[in-house]
Design a protein around this motif. Structure first.
Motif, PDB file in Angstrom:
ATOM      1  N   THR A  31      -5.913   6.469   0.713  1.00  0.00           N
ATOM      2  CA  THR A  31      -6.413   5.158   1.109  1.00  0.00           C
ATOM      3  C   THR A  31      -7.710   4.598   0.428  1.00  0.00           C
ATOM      4  O   THR A  31      -8.572   5.412   0.363  1.00  0.00           O
ATOM      5  N   THR A  33     -10.602   1.507  -0.186  1.00  0.00           N
ATOM      6  CA  THR A  33     -11.057   0.122   0.208  1.00  0.00           C
ATOM      7  C   THR A  33     -12.330  -0.242  -0.634  1.00  0.00           C
ATOM      8  O   THR A  33     -12.962   0.724  -0.798  1.00  0.00           O
ATOM      9  N   THR A  42      -7.502  -3.391  -0.661  1.00  0.00           N
ATOM     10  CA  THR A  42      -7.178  -2.009  -0.164  1.00  0.00           C
ATOM     11  C   THR A  42      -6.176  -1.560  -0.853  1.00  0.00           C
ATOM     12  O   THR A  42      -5.078  -2.375  -0.958  1.00  0.00           O
ATOM     13  N   ASP A  44      -3.126   1.711  -0.759  1.00  0.00           N
ATOM     14  CA  ASP A  44      -2.657   2.753   0.139  1.00  0.00           C
ATOM     15  C   ASP A  44      -1.307   3.198  -0.677  1.00  0.00           C
ATOM     16  O   ASP A  44      -0.807   2.661  -0.943  1.00  0.00           O
ATOM     17  N   THR A  75       0.877   0.296  -1.965  1.00  0.00           N
ATOM     18  CA  THR A  75       0.601  -1.313  -1.673  1.00  0.00           C
ATOM     19  C   THR A  75      -0.991  -1.292  -1.873  1.00  0.00           C
ATOM     20  O   THR A  75      -1.777  -0.674  -2.063  1.00  0.00           O
ATOM     21  N   THR A  77      -3.788  -4.638  -0.926  1.00  0.00           N
ATOM     22  CA  THR A  77      -3.991  -5.790   0.076  1.00  0.00           C
ATOM     23  C   THR A  77      -5.417  -6.513  -0.533  1.00  0.00           C
ATOM     24  O   THR A  77      -6.301  -5.873  -0.739  1.00  0.00           O
ATOM     25  N   SER A  79      -7.960  -9.547   0.736  1.00  0.00           N
ATOM     26  CA  SER A  79      -8.307 -10.439   1.687  1.00  0.00           C
ATOM     27  C   SER A  79      -8.436 -11.933   1.117  1.00  0.00           C
ATOM     28  O   SER A  79      -8.582 -12.829   2.138  1.00  0.00           O
ATOM     29  N   LYS A  93      -0.621  -8.504   1.397  1.00  0.00           N
ATOM     30  CA  LYS A  93      -0.152  -6.949   1.238  1.00  0.00           C
ATOM     31  C   LYS A  93       0.989  -7.072   0.250  1.00  0.00           C
ATOM     32  O   LYS A  93       2.185  -7.822   0.603  1.00  0.00           O
ATOM     33  N   TYR A  94       0.879  -6.180  -0.655  1.00  0.00           N
ATOM     34  CA  TYR A  94       1.929  -6.155  -1.650  1.00  0.00           C
ATOM     35  C   TYR A  94       2.241  -4.873  -2.231  1.00  0.00           C
ATOM     36  O   TYR A  94       1.430  -3.936  -2.274  1.00  0.00           O
ATOM     37  N   THR A 111       6.629  -8.557  -2.236  1.00  0.00           N
ATOM     38  CA  THR A 111       6.010  -8.898  -0.746  1.00  0.00           C
ATOM     39  C   THR A 111       6.734  -7.908   0.113  1.00  0.00           C
ATOM     40  O   THR A 111       6.112  -7.834   1.239  1.00  0.00           O
ATOM     41  N   THR A 113       7.052  -4.635   1.480  1.00  0.00           N
ATOM     42  CA  THR A 113       6.400  -3.313   1.385  1.00  0.00           C
ATOM     43  C   THR A 113       6.937  -2.090   2.167  1.00  0.00           C
ATOM     44  O   THR A 113       6.081  -1.103   2.213  1.00  0.00           O
TER      45      THR A 113
END
Length: 282
Positions: A31, A33, A42, A44, A75, A77, A79, A93-94, A111, A113
């Motif tokens: 992960t 960020t 972010t 993941d 994924t 993400t 903000s 999140k994608y 879209t 996930t």
């Protein structure tokens, strides 16, 4: 003796059932960020390794949709809304899917996930953004799949996918200037009605300076754009009562009651009626 053996056997069996063998994951989870300007990004994903295998054009065939990782979907993400190749990708999140080719990669932000690998039924309507990127040949070998955020400025960065001797870099821009101006304008405009209400509520609930609490709640009611919220008036009545101004508290509570009745908020109707009845006795 048989009883002891039975108990020991039960304990050992229980231990065996509950014990878990721990070994390294073939594709370790990662992960990341990263803040780009004022946007949180972010990533993941799980990281497969080449282990001496040929990857692109072999293990990962050219021209076929690839999960771009291992296990659950990789994924990203955002903000805030970002822009990729002139197209806006809404914050959220994608899943990252790609279709690698020798001379061009298709990178897809999807879209849905929650897939293990690629979706059983591909839905083009869930492909929020699709962009084409030229792959870059690397001089060094990247053993484990690496997805990162690089080339960071206040207004942009790149989402980089590298494995074996191939790098794919997707540039995205972020609305830093817009967000910064909004923040500056909000702060310089001074506290909002909600800020003053929160301050008054804190002083009241913590048994602090009630005169300060009254000052703040009066500012909150003054800043109300339309009609004063009934919960603001309720708080003011409680502060007035605590200061010993029962007549003022009752008058304010009646205003709060009228607003609560208009909003059909039964809780505040009851609280105001109970307070008015209680304060009228004293």
């Amino acid at each position: 003796m048989k009883k002891i053996i039975f108990v020991l056997t039960s304990i050992i069996a229980s231990y065996v059932l509950n014990a878990q063998v721990k070994t390294p994951a073939p594709s370790p989870h990662a992960t990341l960020t990263q803040v780009v300007g004022l946007t949180d990004v972010t990533i993941d994903y799980s990281r497969p390794s080449s282990k001496g295998r040929a990857i692109f054009g072999d293990l990962v065939p050219f021209g076929k949709l690839w999960r771009t990782g291992a296990n659950l979907n990789s994924t990203v993400t955002f903000s805030e809304d970002v822009v990729i190749n002139g197209t806006t990708l809404k914050k959220g999140k994608y899943a990252i899917f790609t279709t690698p080719k020798a001379d061009m990669w298709e990178v897809i932000f999807y879209t849905d996930t929650d897939n293990w690998g690629t979706p059983d039924n591909w839905d083009v309507n869930k492909a929020a953004l699709v962009t084409n990127v030229d792959p870059i040949a690397l001089g060094n070998n990247v053993e484990s799949l690496t997805i990162g955020i690089n080339n960071i400025t206040n207004d942009s960065a790149t989402l980089d996918i590298s494995w074996e001797k191939t790098l794919v870099s997707v540039k995205f821009t972020v609305p830093t200037h817009k967000a910064a101006l909004a923040s500056i304008e909000k702060v310089l405009a001074g506290p909002t009605a909600g800020d003053y209400f929160s301050a008054a509520q804190y002083f009241y609930q913590s048994n602090g300076d009630m005169n300060k609490a009254l000052e703040y709640i009066n500012k909150a009611t003054t800043l109300a754009k339309d009609e004063v919220p009934f919960w603001h008036l309720r708080q003011k009545s409680l502060i007035q009562a605590k200061l010993g101004d029962k007549a003022g508290a009752i008058a304010t509570a009646k205003l709060s009651l009228a607003g609560a009745e208009k909003a059909k908020n039964a809780d505040y109707v009851k609280m105001n009626n109970d307070s008015i009845k209680d304060w009228s006795k004293k």
